[in-house]
Scaffold this active site. Sequence first.
Site, PDB file in Angstrom:
ATOM      1  CB  SER A 410      -0.939  -0.051   1.207  1.00 53.63           C
ATOM      2  OG  SER A 410      -1.958   0.895   1.099  1.00 53.63           O
ATOM      3  CE  LYS A 435      -5.249  -2.200   0.310  1.00 59.13           C
ATOM      4  NZ  LYS A 435      -5.393  -0.775  -0.060  1.00 59.13           N
TER       5      LYS A 435
END
Length: 521
Positions: A410, A435
């Site tokens: 992320s 991600k």
Amino acid sequence: MVMEALRPNLDLKPTHCTCTPTISIEFLRPTSLSLSLRSHRLSSLIIRSKRRSKLSCMLRHKSDPSISEEQQLIKSIGKGLFGFAAAAAALLSVCYDSPALSESLTVAFPVSRAQEVNTVQRTLVEAWGLIRETFIDPTFNHQDWDSKLQQTMVEMFPLRSSDAAYNKISAMLSTLGDPFTRIISPKEYQSFRIGNDGNLQGVGLFINAEPRTGHLVVLSCVDGSPAARAGIHEGDELIEINGERLDGVDSEAAAQKLRGRAGTIVTVKVHSSKDLGSDSSIREVKIPREYIKLSPISSAIIPHRTADGHLTKTGYVKLSAFSQTAAADMENAIQEMESQDVRAYILDLRNNPGGLVKAGLDVAQIWLDGDETLVNTIDRDGNMSHISMVDGHAITNDPLVVLVNEGSASASEILAGALHDNGRAILVGHKTFGKGKIQSVTELHDGSALFVTVAKYLSPALHDIDQVGISPDVQCTTDMLNSPKDSLLKDKSSISSLETDSCIMVAEHELDIQQSKGTAT
């Protein structure tokens, strides 16, 4: 990403306007929907959209004695109007302007007699509306999203508990096919915010739902935490918590079960990552809950002798999560090491599962100059936006290596991509998690919170990260350590754990190469 502390994995919330997109990470109540209770012969809940100026909403009382209650429940009334009615003494009326229609559309639903279910019905409409306006997939996973509201509202009507009603919302969201779009209860959201501030009582686990299987996997443990002392490792799969199977349980719910008052015990059954194919690798451990200190930054100065015999200092900074204080804490750490004549840096993002996107962008600006692009975002209509610096000034231009691995996810991937694609750093380690989606986090009227995937991101060089990850420039393996540096370290009388970390040793070798070329990158 979800930690047991329940920090937001991504809370990039685009401002809906015609101006240049901006980023807000404030936890705001939704502005696109207005909810109010109106006194009427029928107690009714009116939801009006403020997004469009021309919107006609009205409460319609449908009581035709010639039509049965069941027929009233499913009968469409009038052109462009879907009506639902029941024997209940209330109706829920939802009014919105559909871009596919030239007129407003009013939808009426039965309101539950159970007050707690009635409250969740309001939450359902809020969540539905936010999804309708912002979800990244405008086809809603190739389904009629308006009909999904109708179906869910009818299914919720006979329920008698809020838990059952929330389950209906979760079931509706699951049809979107996106594990990151989800709702959490008011209690879970409160824990989410507390965790983001670093106040936690629990066992110190970072956990995440594996997108393909839904299994709950350990991303990392907080150093020195009860979970770490219990021998739980990165990649281990959580099977049970306190005897309850975790099949179908999302990461927030599992995190809630792991947290609790310091001094209490939680029993966890885990499947070792070393042998996931064997039942013999499943073990049960009892873990005491403690106060967990969530400090995102740790740093050290590593004395380093180059191949030509010069003694230098390498600054090492480990960032464990992107919390609200991450950028400020890192800036302080870098400035302190600059004052001690550090000449090169290693930024360790290994096992950093992410957090606040804004924090990741702020950290990037500590290392970059000028007007560099930090990340690109793509919205539901396929429009690309560039998030760039404005006249940035790096604290240091010394050589930089960034360490990454499978647990870097992320916001970690956003930062690594920004530093790598702008030529500021070399990446060392292993391929990252992958991600590449951005979630907004919105607090709803009842204190619950809705996470919605609103965009995907690409690195500055337009590399798609989602489910792919970022491959490092250099893998860190023991085969790469046969260098003069290795023998130099062996001659030291005192070798710290950092100096014996194979990836850090490879990073130092890469820094030597950069410095020998006389370049910061």
